[in-house]
Write a protein that holds these residues in place. Structure first.
Motif, PDB file in Angstrom:
ATOM      1  N   PHE A 294      42.031  51.292   8.703  1.00 20.11           N
ATOM      2  CA  PHE A 294      41.424  50.246   7.884  1.00 20.11           C
ATOM      3  C   PHE A 294      41.542  48.879   8.549  1.00 20.11           C
ATOM      4  O   PHE A 294      40.700  48.000   8.327  1.00 20.11           O
ATOM      5  CB  PHE A 294      42.069  50.204   6.498  1.00 20.11           C
ATOM      6  CG  PHE A 294      41.856  51.446   5.687  1.00 20.11           C
ATOM      7  CD1 PHE A 294      40.666  52.148   5.747  1.00 20.11           C
ATOM      8  CD2 PHE A 294      42.859  51.922   4.855  1.00 20.11           C
ATOM      9  CE1 PHE A 294      40.469  53.293   5.006  1.00 20.11           C
ATOM     10  CE2 PHE A 294      42.679  53.065   4.098  1.00 20.11           C
ATOM     11  CZ  PHE A 294      41.479  53.761   4.178  1.00 20.11           C
TER      12      PHE A 294
ATOM     13  N   LEU B 253      36.324  55.120   2.529  1.00 16.68           N
ATOM     14  CA  LEU B 253      35.408  53.981   2.456  1.00 16.68           C
ATOM     15  C   LEU B 253      34.159  54.310   1.671  1.00 16.68           C
ATOM     16  O   LEU B 253      33.644  53.481   0.914  1.00 16.68           O
ATOM     17  CB  LEU B 253      35.044  53.514   3.867  1.00 16.68           C
ATOM     18  CG  LEU B 253      36.186  52.859   4.657  1.00 16.68           C
ATOM     19  CD1 LEU B 253      35.734  52.574   6.093  1.00 16.68           C
ATOM     20  CD2 LEU B 253      36.639  51.573   3.993  1.00 16.68           C
TER      21      LEU B 253
ATOM     22  N   LYS C   7      33.666  51.892  -1.697  1.00 20.31           N
ATOM     23  CA  LYS C   7      32.652  50.830  -1.519  1.00 20.31           C
ATOM     24  C   LYS C   7      31.299  51.264  -2.061  1.00 20.31           C
ATOM     25  O   LYS C   7      31.043  52.427  -2.245  1.00 20.31           O
ATOM     26  CB  LYS C   7      32.557  50.469  -0.028  1.00 20.31           C
ATOM     27  CG  LYS C   7      33.788  49.730   0.459  1.00 20.31           C
ATOM     28  CD  LYS C   7      33.563  49.168   1.828  1.00 20.31           C
ATOM     29  CE  LYS C   7      34.715  48.249   2.241  1.00 20.31           C
ATOM     30  NZ  LYS C   7      34.513  47.643   3.558  1.00 20.31           N
TER      31      LYS C   7
END
Length: 210
Positions: A26, A206, A210
């Protein structure tokens, strides 16, 4: 801010390894903080602070007591990865999930874990908690089928899993002993493969948050 919690009822399943290695991934995508909540063993803290001149992590690290003492914990970070104290039961996992963007629950396919894990996670299913994923770690290579067998058992029970798994590799313990990221372990071709495994998991995370 995306809070990624890594927790498990059982020890020795790759919880700190997953938290540390995912935080390193990350860090290439945004400002990242790793928080070690196991202030007895401090596995993540000891690993990532062992080598003072090592610059390969890319993230900041704090003990949980220092983290919560801040006026605005996590302020300014895109990712906060929480390596929990471990030994979390069902109610604690529910609470962690509700206070996280995603809860990651590592487990090893040792042939006896599936039933216990399903029982532990049953309250999450009953309360319609969906923001968690089980991560199979330390999966032995073919022809051993333990990884596939456990995946099938958990999937049948309705437990959400990551699409990818983490292979077995001694490179992980080498990295922890040396105080470096598994990506930087020398003379071990499996080190890069484990790093790639976690890259695939980080992409799945992710896609979820997101």
């Amino acid at each position: 801010m995306n809070v990624i919690s890594v927790a498990s009822e059982k020890g020795g399943v790759g919880k700190s390894t997953s938290a540390v290695t995912l935080a390193a991934h990350f860090a290439g995508r945004g400002r990242t903080l790793l928080v070690d909540a196991d202030e007895r063993l401090r596995s993540a803290w000891n690993w990532t602070t062992k080598k003072e001149d090592y610059a390969g992590w890319g993230f900041d690290v704090l003990l949980y007591s220092d983290f919560v003492a801040q006026a605005e914990p996590g302020q300014g970070y895109e990712f906060v990865v929480l390596d929990t104290k471990g030994g979390e039961g069902a109610s604690e996992l529910v609470a962690l999930a509700r206070n996280s963007s995603l809860l990651i629950i590592p487990t090893k396919p040792d042939g006896v874990s599936a039933d216990g894990l399903v029982a532990t996670l049953q309250p999450l299913l009953e309360q319609n908690v969906t923001n968690y994923r089980v991560l199979l770690t330390d999966v032995p290579p073919a022809p051993n089928s333990d990884g596939l067998d456990m995946r099938l058992e958990l999937d049948t029970a309705g437990i959400p899993l990551f699409g990818h798994s983490i292979r077995h590799a001694v490179a992980v313990s080498k990295a922890a002993r040396e105080g470096i990221c598994v990506r930087d372990v020398k003379a071990d071709r499996y080190a890069k493969l484990v790093w790639m495994d976690y890259e695939l998991i980080s992409r799945e995370v992710l896609n979820y948050v997101k």
